[in-house]
Design a protein around this motif. Structure first.
Motif, mmCIF file in Angstrom:
data_model
loop_
_atom_site.group_PDB
_atom_site.id
_atom_site.type_symbol
_atom_site.label_atom_id
_atom_site.label_comp_id
_atom_site.label_asym_id
_atom_site.label_seq_id
_atom_site.Cartn_x
_atom_site.Cartn_y
_atom_site.Cartn_z
ATOM 1 N N PHE A 97 9.736 68.074 12.653
ATOM 2 C CA PHE A 97 10.290 66.739 12.889
ATOM 3 C C PHE A 97 10.789 66.090 11.609
ATOM 4 O O PHE A 97 11.693 65.254 11.648
ATOM 5 C CB PHE A 97 9.257 65.871 13.607
ATOM 6 N N TYR A 101 14.484 64.701 11.826
ATOM 7 C CA TYR A 101 14.664 63.247 11.793
ATOM 8 C C TYR A 101 14.637 62.654 10.385
ATOM 9 O O TYR A 101 14.823 61.452 10.228
ATOM 10 C CB TYR A 101 13.579 62.569 12.646
ATOM 11 N N ALA A 105 10.775 60.400 10.430
ATOM 12 C CA ALA A 105 9.635 61.079 11.039
ATOM 13 C C ALA A 105 8.320 60.376 10.701
ATOM 14 O O ALA A 105 7.320 60.546 11.406
ATOM 15 C CB ALA A 105 9.574 62.530 10.574
ATOM 16 N N ALA A 108 6.166 58.665 13.324
ATOM 17 C CA ALA A 108 5.139 59.378 14.089
ATOM 18 C C ALA A 108 3.767 59.145 13.468
ATOM 19 O O ALA A 108 2.775 58.921 14.175
ATOM 20 C CB ALA A 108 5.457 60.868 14.143
ATOM 21 N N PRO A 270 16.833 58.757 17.511
ATOM 22 C CA PRO A 270 15.671 57.899 17.778
ATOM 23 C C PRO A 270 15.049 58.110 19.156
ATOM 24 O O PRO A 270 13.848 57.883 19.320
ATOM 25 C CB PRO A 270 16.245 56.482 17.644
ATOM 26 N N LEU A 273 12.775 61.092 18.887
ATOM 27 C CA LEU A 273 11.713 60.689 17.971
ATOM 28 C C LEU A 273 10.674 59.837 18.696
ATOM 29 O O LEU A 273 9.467 59.974 18.460
ATOM 30 C CB LEU A 273 12.298 59.918 16.786
ATOM 31 N N TYR A 322 3.953 63.490 7.794
ATOM 32 C CA TYR A 322 5.315 63.283 8.303
ATOM 33 C C TYR A 322 6.247 62.774 7.201
ATOM 34 O O TYR A 322 7.432 63.124 7.174
ATOM 35 C CB TYR A 322 5.293 62.304 9.474
#
Length: 547
Positions: A97, A101, A105, A108, A270, A273, A322
């Motif tokens: 991720f 992203y 990320a 998260a 998004p 995500l 992340y």
């Protein structure tokens, strides 16, 4: 002749110098390897020692499964956090991720801290502890049986737990393969077997209390380890601001043509995500191995302290993982996603770190994986023993036999997970994030809504619980076998799992309104625990006396 002799001497000295240089390099390498191995030996020795130290607390079922419901706030908070985050998060999710992203990320990790930890403790912690003790339930399936007055629900919950914990357990090992190969040049199979054996030893010996104490130790390692790794990786790219600037210059037209999208607030996608945030954050509310931590809470103080500690832990560990993964594209010249998959992102980012720090990273990932593995196998064995074998087949099983059966089942579950992990590795199934998505989506989707509403609302019907169980199990199984027939957004196990969780929160109240009402006697008995009077010191609550 003199010139020829001088030439021979020069050549001999040059060879000798090279030999000395090579020897010194080898000696340095041996010292570094010795330090790495010594760190591992010390780590494993402590884990095993704690397991045998806690043997005296695991002689009966309550002690083996819940630590006698007397686990303090710090141990409970760290047990919650370390069971939450494993190598799946550090290597699989952070790499995948972060690559997809960018710095966005990190949302998260923030979601994991605020929703998965803070709100989970605030909303579930106290009520779970009170009602589970009142109903004398030591597992989530037992809770469903006592709360809704249905043995069939208990059996169904046990089956879902057993089936979907297996792929998650197997996925824990994958994050270690590349890291161990990079640090020690050890075969993946040997790494998996050693980790499984050592985890099994301390869980079998000391039960929940050994797991909680080792989780605390492993949690400390994770906190310091992830901080050191993030600082070191960013420094290798010139520091945070320079790394962020470099990330803004990365362009991948297959993802987005917008400049600076990978260092933007919400990243290039998004919507997907958001699915990651929901699955990894809200999922803890319905996972048996997570909720069971609340069963063991010792006191009111444990709840308030545990809430703060576990939230801080999640911010540092999940946020750090992340956040680190978000800079993966700065290393794109060394990463081949098509050939090696997303699981290669984090190991590649770490490959340039000093050897000693890499050893710390390996122990960090070992800590994360072993803590989660211990929680999963303890949950699986206790669920199968208490909810199926004892209640359905061997009803006169005494306490000692129950504990013995649980210990043997821990061995069985670990063996199954090792075999699956090795088969999966040999078959080149490397996307460990998908395995976790299927497992979390099925269990949390099935259990979250019935469990949450069951703690707060008297109107939950049996039919609504069955609908939640069946809906999520069928959707996630279908996602495995007929994924291509799903809508594009739900073909991802991550999004399908998040969809199941949200759907359950809607399905349960709607079905409850149109199906037979629950047995009022069962409901009133369950909720009577909240009305019991307790005496507290005046510092906790003001009295009613007037002077």
């Amino acid at each position: 002749m003199l010139a020829k002799f001088s030439g021979w001497m020069y050549t001999l000295l040059r060879w000798r110098f090279r030999a000395i240089k090579r020897s010194a390099h080898e000696v340095k390498g041996d010292k570094i390897m010795f330090i790495k191995i010594l760190m591992l030996v010390v780590f494993f020795t402590i884990m095993i020692g704690v397991g045998f130290y806690c043997r005296r607390t695991s002689t009966d079922v309550n002690g083996f499964v819940l630590g006698g419901r007397s686990v303090g706030p710090w141990l409970t908070a760290f047990a919650f956090g370390t069971s939450y985050f494993s190598a799946v998060v550090f290597v699989g999710y952070a790499g995948q991720f972060g690559w997809k992203y960018g710095i966005a990320a990190t949302w998260a990790g923030i979601g994991n801290a605020l929703i998965g930890s803070l709100l989970a403790w605030v909303i579930l912690g106290r009520r779970t502890r009170i009602m589970s003790q009142h109903l004398d339930s030591r597992t989530m399936p037992q809770f469903f049986e006592s709360r809704f007055g249905s043995r069939a629900l208990k059996i169904a919950a046990s089956a879902i737990t057993f089936i979907f914990l297996i792929p998650y357990t197997a996925s824990l090992y994958n994050g270690l393969s590349r890291l161990f190969g990079m640090a020690f040049n050890i075969d993946y199979s040997i790494c998996v077997i050693v980790m499984a054996i050592l985890t099994g030893v301390y869980v079998i010996a000391g039960g929940y209390m050994a797991t909680a104490i080792n989780d605390f130790i492993q949690g400390i390692i994770m906190l310091f380890g992830i901080t050191a790794v993030v600082v070191s990786v960013l420094n290798s790219k010139g520091g945070f601001l320079m790394a962020l600037d470099g990330l803004g210059r990365v362009v991948d037209e297959t993802v987005s043509t917008t400049p600076g999208v990978f260092n933007s607030f919400f990243g290039p996608d998004p919507v997907n995500l958001l699915g990651v945030v929901i699955l990894t954050s809200l999922g803890t509310w319905g996972l048996p191995q997570m909720v069971q931590k609340f069963y063991a809470i010792k006191s009111e103080k444990s709840i308030s302290t545990g809430t703060i500690v576990s939230t801080f832990f999640a911010f540092v560990v999940a946020g750090g993982c992340y956040f680190l993964g978000g800079f993966g594209r700065l290393f794109s010249d060394s990463i081949d996603i098509a050939a090696n998959g997303y699981d290669s992102v984090i190991p590649t980012m770490l490959s340039g770190l000093p050897d000693t720090l890499i050893a710390i990273v390996v122990i960090l990932v070992l800590s994360a994986s072993m803590s989660t593995l211990s929680s999963l196998v303890l949950t699986s064995s206790s669920t199968l023993t208490l909810d199926l074998i004892k209640d359905e087949f061997v009803k006169d099983m005494d306490e000692k036999k129950q504990v013995l059966v649980m210990r043997w089942l821990i061995v069985v579950f670990i063996l199954i997970s090792v075999v699956l992990a090795i088969i999966q590795y040999r078959s080149n199934v490397t996307f460990i994030a998908q395995l976790m998505g299927v497992s979390w989506g099925a269990m949390a989707g099935a259990f979250l809504a019935p469990f949450l509403y069951g703690l707060y609302w008297k109107g939950v019907s049996k039919a609504s619980v069955w609908c939640s169980f069946i809906f999520s199990s069928v959707v996630m199984m279908a996602n495995i076998f007929v994924r291509s027939s799903f809508p594009t957004l739900l073909q991802s196990p991550i999004n399908a799992g998040a969809f199941c969780m949200i759907a359950g929160l809607i399905v349960v109240p709607i079905v409850s309104m149109f199906t037979p009402k629950p047995d009022q006697k069962v409901v009133e008995d369950a909720f009577a625990c909240y009305e019991e009077k307790v005496l507290v010191a005046q510092r906790e609550a003001l009295g009613d006396k007037n002077d």
